[in-house]
Design a protein around this motif. Structure first.
Motif, PDB file in Angstrom:
ATOM      1  N   LEU A   8       0.845  -1.184   0.000  1.00 41.08           N
ATOM      2  CA  LEU A   8       0.000   0.000   0.000  1.00 41.08           C
ATOM      3  C   LEU A   8       0.886   1.241   0.000  1.00 41.08           C
ATOM      4  CD1 LEU A   8      -1.897  -2.267   1.135  1.00 41.08           C
ATOM      5  CD2 LEU A   8      -2.998  -0.481   2.495  1.00 41.08           C
ATOM      6  N   SER A   9       0.531   2.226  -0.791  1.00 41.89           N
ATOM      7  CA  SER A   9       1.273   3.482  -0.787  1.00 41.89           C
ATOM      8  C   SER A   9       1.131   4.163   0.574  1.00 41.89           C
ATOM      9  CB  SER A   9       0.749   4.412  -1.884  1.00 41.89           C
ATOM     10  OG  SER A   9       1.360   5.691  -1.789  1.00 41.89           O
ATOM     11  N   THR A  10       2.199   4.819   0.983  1.00 42.98           N
ATOM     12  CA  THR A  10       2.146   5.618   2.212  1.00 42.98           C
ATOM     13  C   THR A  10       1.947   7.102   1.906  1.00 42.98           C
ATOM     14  OG1 THR A  10       4.575   5.820   2.208  1.00 42.98           O
ATOM     15  CG2 THR A  10       3.616   3.998   3.468  1.00 42.98           C
ATOM     16  N   LEU A  75      -4.995   2.528  -2.455  1.00 42.96           N
ATOM     17  CA  LEU A  75      -3.597   2.667  -2.052  1.00 42.96           C
ATOM     18  C   LEU A  75      -2.706   1.650  -2.752  1.00 42.96           C
ATOM     19  CD1 LEU A  75      -3.855   3.454   1.774  1.00 42.96           C
ATOM     20  CD2 LEU A  75      -3.627   5.026  -0.159  1.00 42.96           C
ATOM     21  N   GLN A  76      -3.258   0.487  -3.074  1.00 38.71           N
ATOM     22  CA  GLN A  76      -2.501  -0.494  -3.845  1.00 38.71           C
ATOM     23  C   GLN A  76      -2.292   0.000  -5.273  1.00 38.71           C
ATOM     24  OE1 GLN A  76      -5.072  -3.882  -3.064  1.00 38.71           O
ATOM     25  NE2 GLN A  76      -3.473  -4.886  -1.854  1.00 38.71           N
ATOM     26  N   VAL A  77      -3.331   0.574  -5.856  1.00 35.96           N
ATOM     27  CA  VAL A  77      -3.211   1.117  -7.210  1.00 35.96           C
ATOM     28  C   VAL A  77      -2.232   2.282  -7.217  1.00 35.96           C
ATOM     29  CG1 VAL A  77      -4.433   2.300  -9.084  1.00 35.96           C
ATOM     30  CG2 VAL A  77      -5.498   0.354  -7.930  1.00 35.96           C
ATOM     31  N   LEU A  78      -2.336   3.160  -6.230  1.00 38.00           N
ATOM     32  CA  LEU A  78      -1.412   4.287  -6.159  1.00 38.00           C
ATOM     33  C   LEU A  78       0.031   3.798  -6.026  1.00 38.00           C
ATOM     34  CD1 LEU A  78      -1.163   7.391  -6.015  1.00 38.00           C
ATOM     35  CD2 LEU A  78      -1.257   7.175  -3.521  1.00 38.00           C
ATOM     36  N   ALA A  79       0.253   2.774  -5.205  1.00 37.26           N
ATOM     37  CA  ALA A  79       1.598   2.204  -5.069  1.00 37.26           C
ATOM     38  C   ALA A  79       2.098   1.672  -6.399  1.00 37.26           C
ATOM     39  CB  ALA A  79       1.590   1.085  -4.023  1.00 37.26           C
ATOM     40  N   SER A  80       1.196   1.066  -7.154  1.00 36.08           N
ATOM     41  CA  SER A  80       1.564   0.552  -8.471  1.00 36.08           C
ATOM     42  C   SER A  80       1.974   1.686  -9.408  1.00 36.08           C
ATOM     43  CB  SER A  80       0.401  -0.233  -9.077  1.00 36.08           C
ATOM     44  OG  SER A  80       0.663  -0.535 -10.432  1.00 36.08           O
ATOM     45  N   THR A  81       1.226   2.788  -9.377  1.00 30.39           N
ATOM     46  CA  THR A  81       1.605   3.924 -10.238  1.00 30.39           C
ATOM     47  C   THR A  81       2.975   4.454  -9.830  1.00 30.39           C
ATOM     48  OG1 THR A  81       0.529   5.644  -8.871  1.00 30.39           O
ATOM     49  CG2 THR A  81      -0.814   4.572 -10.569  1.00 30.39           C
ATOM     50  N   GLU A  82       3.282   4.418  -8.547  1.00 31.14           N
ATOM     51  CA  GLU A  82       4.595   4.866  -8.082  1.00 31.14           C
ATOM     52  C   GLU A  82       5.700   3.972  -8.649  1.00 31.14           C
ATOM     53  OE1 GLU A  82       2.748   6.412  -3.809  1.00 31.14           O
ATOM     54  OE2 GLU A  82       4.007   4.608  -3.894  1.00 31.14           O
ATOM     55  N   LYS A 100       0.511  12.924  -3.686  1.00 34.90           N
ATOM     56  CA  LYS A 100      -0.136  12.428  -2.468  1.00 34.90           C
ATOM     57  C   LYS A 100      -1.617  12.209  -2.769  1.00 34.90           C
ATOM     58  CE  LYS A 100       0.985  13.931   1.580  1.00 34.90           C
ATOM     59  NZ  LYS A 100       1.202  14.795   2.759  1.00 34.90           N
ATOM     60  N   LEU A 101      -2.172  11.132  -2.262  1.00 35.66           N
ATOM     61  CA  LEU A 101      -3.593  10.873  -2.385  1.00 35.66           C
ATOM     62  C   LEU A 101      -4.294  11.405  -1.143  1.00 35.66           C
ATOM     63  CD1 LEU A 101      -6.027   9.511  -3.823  1.00 35.66           C
ATOM     64  CD2 LEU A 101      -5.469   7.434  -2.543  1.00 35.66           C
ATOM     65  N   VAL A 102      -5.222  12.331  -1.338  1.00 43.84           N
ATOM     66  CA  VAL A 102      -6.001  12.876  -0.232  1.00 43.84           C
ATOM     67  C   VAL A 102      -7.401  12.271  -0.286  1.00 43.84           C
ATOM     68  CG1 VAL A 102      -6.958  14.954   0.835  1.00 43.84           C
ATOM     69  CG2 VAL A 102      -4.699  15.035  -0.253  1.00 43.84           C
ATOM     70  N   LEU A 103      -7.759  11.513   0.737  1.00 38.33           N
ATOM     71  CA  LEU A 103      -9.095  10.929   0.829  1.00 38.33           C
ATOM     72  C   LEU A 103      -9.995  11.888   1.597  1.00 38.33           C
ATOM     73  CD1 LEU A 103      -8.142   7.263   1.783  1.00 38.33           C
ATOM     74  CD2 LEU A 103      -8.719   8.146  -0.494  1.00 38.33           C
ATOM     75  N   PHE A 104     -11.194  12.103   1.075  1.00 36.65           N
ATOM     76  CA  PHE A 104     -12.123  12.995   1.754  1.00 36.65           C
ATOM     77  C   PHE A 104     -13.533  12.468   1.623  1.00 36.65           C
ATOM     78  CE2 PHE A 104     -12.261  14.453  -2.609  1.00 36.65           C
ATOM     79  CZ  PHE A 104     -13.549  14.943  -2.810  1.00 36.65           C
ATOM     80  N   HIS A 105     -14.426  13.060   2.391  1.00 38.98           N
ATOM     81  CA  HIS A 105     -15.835  12.681   2.327  1.00 38.98           C
ATOM     82  C   HIS A 105     -16.672  13.951   2.414  1.00 38.98           C
ATOM     83  CE1 HIS A 105     -19.432  10.238   2.796  1.00 38.98           C
ATOM     84  NE2 HIS A 105     -19.801  11.043   3.770  1.00 38.98           N
TER      85      HIS A 105
END
Length: 282
Positions: A8-10, A75-82, A100-105
């Protein structure tokens, strides 16, 4: 898509439960806000802009188990893009700095301005962040019948594609051009930007599969179906029975499928020039 056991991406900031405002480039915006705009007889970009000027707040928020699973997936997909873009930038003699991935609601604040989750996932070049409300993945099959894990991965990869454009200087140059031209020409430049981000999403898919053998039967069809369903002409015809090409900002279904498939089959950044060709040949 086989992602079990993958890292998972951090590079993530979880802001779910926080209120705010934001605006930026979006594949999701054309699905959610775009449909709303077309149903009202307006321009999708205008609605996104209006949403960006609204203030929305959220209180305590407890994510569901399903949403936490979607977070892991994202986060797995983002890690893959990295992994993919780090190697591709090395081939160019450059260093890749991941977004950076910002998760929001509900709503969120960024360096680009403000918008609610109705504007969908987007990339903000000012803070180099991808913004995502995970509820969007649940809305894709409901709104357009564009579901499936690789379709969701395409959404993330498209927004990361805008980050790649930003790092390469393409996005900044395009924005400078857009500030000097008419509305019609501005829309055409926007189409070129979006089609290149589709291409880069395809490049990611090509190398993701080459590195990890993660694609399964039906995955490519899921992404292509999503690209077809978010074409400007498709959305406009679904909403009002006809389309107005001069208002297109993301490209037709055929164009989006073409450039996504080109990236998926080529895997070469150099093949993704959407700015030099004649507009009618895109």
């Amino acid at each position: 898509m086989k992602l079990s056991g993958r890292r998972l991406s951090t590079n993530v900031e979880d802001r779910r439960g926080n209120g705010g405002k934001v605006a930026g480039l979006s594949i999701g915006g054309v699905i959610i806000a775009g449909i709303l705009a077309l149903l009202l007889g307006g321009n999708p970009g205008d609605v996104i802009q209006q949403l960006g000027s609204q203030t929305a707040t959220t209180g305590e928020y407890t994510p569901t188990e399903q949403e936490e699973q979607l977070k892991t997936f994202a986060l797995q997909v983002l890690a893959s893009t990295e992994d993919v873009w780090t190697e591709e930038f090395k081939r160019m003699g450059r260093t890749y700095t991941p977004p950076k991935l910002v998760l929001f609601h509900g709503s969120v604040q960024s360096a680009c301005g403000g918008a609610t989750s109705s504007s969908g996932p987007f990339y903000c070049s000012a803070d180099q962040c991808v913004y995502l409300d995970l509820d969007f993945f649940n809305e894709m099959p409901k709104s357009l019948g564009a579901g499936g894990d690789f379709a969701y991965a395409y959404v993330v990869a498209h927004e990361v594609g805008h980050h790649v454009q930003n790092l390469l200087g393409t996005l900044g140059q395009a924005h400078q051009q857009m500030a000097r031209v008419s509305e019609a020409e501005k829309n055409r430049i926007s189409v070129r930007i979006e089609l290149q981000a589709d291409f880069y999403a395809g490049v990611w898919g090509y190398h993701e599969n080459a590195m990890f053998g993660s694609l399964e039967d039906g995955d490519l069809e899921e992404a292509i179906n999503a690209a077809q369903k978010i074409g400007d002409d498709y959305l406009q015809k679904q909403a009002r029975g006809y389309s107005t090409p001069e208002s297109f900002t993301h490209g037709t279904s055929a164009q989006r499928i073409k450039w996504l498939k080109k990236g998926l089959t080529s895997g070469r950044i150099a093949d993704g020039d959407t700015f030099s060709p004649n507009y009618n040949s895109l």
